[in-house]
Design a protein around this motif. Structure first.
Motif, PDB file in Angstrom:
ATOM      1  N   UNK A  94     -33.550  19.948 132.621  1.00  0.00           N
ATOM      2  CA  UNK A  94     -33.174  20.659 131.402  1.00  0.00           C
ATOM      3  C   UNK A  94     -32.436  21.944 131.770  1.00  0.00           C
ATOM      4  N   UNK A  95     -31.296  22.225 131.144  1.00  0.00           N
ATOM      5  CA  UNK A  95     -30.521  23.413 131.508  1.00  0.00           C
ATOM      6  C   UNK A  95     -31.022  24.726 130.892  1.00  0.00           C
TER       7      UNK A  95
ATOM      8  N   UNK B 212     -26.299  31.037 125.417  1.00  0.00           N
ATOM      9  CA  UNK B 212     -25.106  31.305 126.212  1.00  0.00           C
ATOM     10  C   UNK B 212     -25.100  30.403 127.438  1.00  0.00           C
ATOM     11  N   UNK B 213     -23.962  29.767 127.680  1.00  0.00           N
ATOM     12  CA  UNK B 213     -23.825  28.793 128.753  1.00  0.00           C
ATOM     13  C   UNK B 213     -23.116  29.421 129.946  1.00  0.00           C
TER      14      UNK B 213
ATOM     15  N   UNK C  47     -20.501  33.934 131.130  1.00  0.00           N
ATOM     16  CA  UNK C  47     -21.199  33.159 130.121  1.00  0.00           C
ATOM     17  C   UNK C  47     -20.287  32.858 128.944  1.00  0.00           C
ATOM     18  N   UNK C  48     -20.459  31.675 128.398  1.00  0.00           N
ATOM     19  CA  UNK C  48     -19.686  31.231 127.241  1.00  0.00           C
ATOM     20  C   UNK C  48     -20.663  31.064 126.082  1.00  0.00           C
ATOM     21  N   UNK C  49     -20.472  31.793 124.983  1.00  0.00           N
ATOM     22  CA  UNK C  49     -21.372  31.596 123.843  1.00  0.00           C
ATOM     23  C   UNK C  49     -21.253  30.167 123.315  1.00  0.00           C
TER      24      UNK C  49
ATOM     25  N   UNK D  33     -26.229  26.134 133.128  1.00  0.00           N
ATOM     26  CA  UNK D  33     -27.494  26.569 132.547  1.00  0.00           C
ATOM     27  C   UNK D  33     -27.200  27.206 131.196  1.00  0.00           C
ATOM     28  N   UNK D  34     -28.216  27.252 130.351  1.00  0.00           N
ATOM     29  CA  UNK D  34     -28.105  27.882 129.040  1.00  0.00           C
ATOM     30  C   UNK D  34     -29.224  28.914 128.940  1.00  0.00           C
ATOM     31  N   UNK D  35     -28.849  30.178 128.736  1.00  0.00           N
ATOM     32  CA  UNK D  35     -29.841  31.240 128.607  1.00  0.00           C
ATOM     33  C   UNK D  35     -30.287  31.387 127.155  1.00  0.00           C
TER      34      UNK D  35
END
Length: 170
Positions: free
Chosen positions: A123-124, A55-56, A40-42, A67-69
């Protein structure tokens, strides 16, 4: 008390009647993905703090499949302040409803809310949660929430809240 006794029956009936269900993930899939950390990438801009709680995760090479959490904690009263009385009937129904809503959003399941049908393809955003018992006290949720909002923005395993769900009062 109506929801406490009727909710499991209602959910079973709704899920059994749905012919278009495309359940692609388990209820805790994104929570487990978040807890694993992964790649994950912030999404964080230190100059304006945009994205500090998202986080992506790139699913494939390139910038178009990701996706983005977003973590949405739930604060509800399950027990009394002295922890001797179980007052969880409303809290269980409320948290079950919130978790079902997140599950339907994450999977694009429009069986209850037609507008989210297929949303997982448009939508991600994917939602995760953590549940806190407020113990019928304002102190516990305030301390817990303060701990949450002061977490490291880059921490995927213990992210800052994106939004909050909770009771009107503890």
């Amino acid at each position: 008390h109506f929801l406490y006794y009727y909710l499991p029956y209602l959910l079973k009936q709704i899920l059994n009647k749905s012919k278009k269900e495309t359940m692609v993930t388990a209820m805790d899939y994104y929570d487990n993905l978040r807890k694993d950390g992964g790649s994950f990438i912030p999404i964080y801009n230190s100059s304006n703090h945009v994205g500090r709680n998202m986080h992506r995760l790139n699913l494939t090479e390139g910038d178009n499949d990701f996706i983005i959490l977003c973590n949405i904690p739930i604060f509800l009263r399950y027990t009394s302040e002295d922890k001797t009385q179980d007052v969880s009937n409303v809290a269980y129904a409320g948290s079950a409803g919130a978790m079902l809503a997140m599950y339907h959003w994450n999977n694009g399941n429009g069986v209850i809310v037609k507008d989210i049908e297929g949303m997982n393809n448009k939508c991600p955003l994917r939602f995760t949660t953590e549940i806190t018992d407020t113990y019928a006290s304002p102190i516990t949720p305030v301390r817990t929430f303060t701990d949450m909002i002061t977490r490291d923005p880059g921490d995927v395993v213990n992210p800052q809240p994106f939004a909050v769900i909770g009771a009107l009062y503890s």
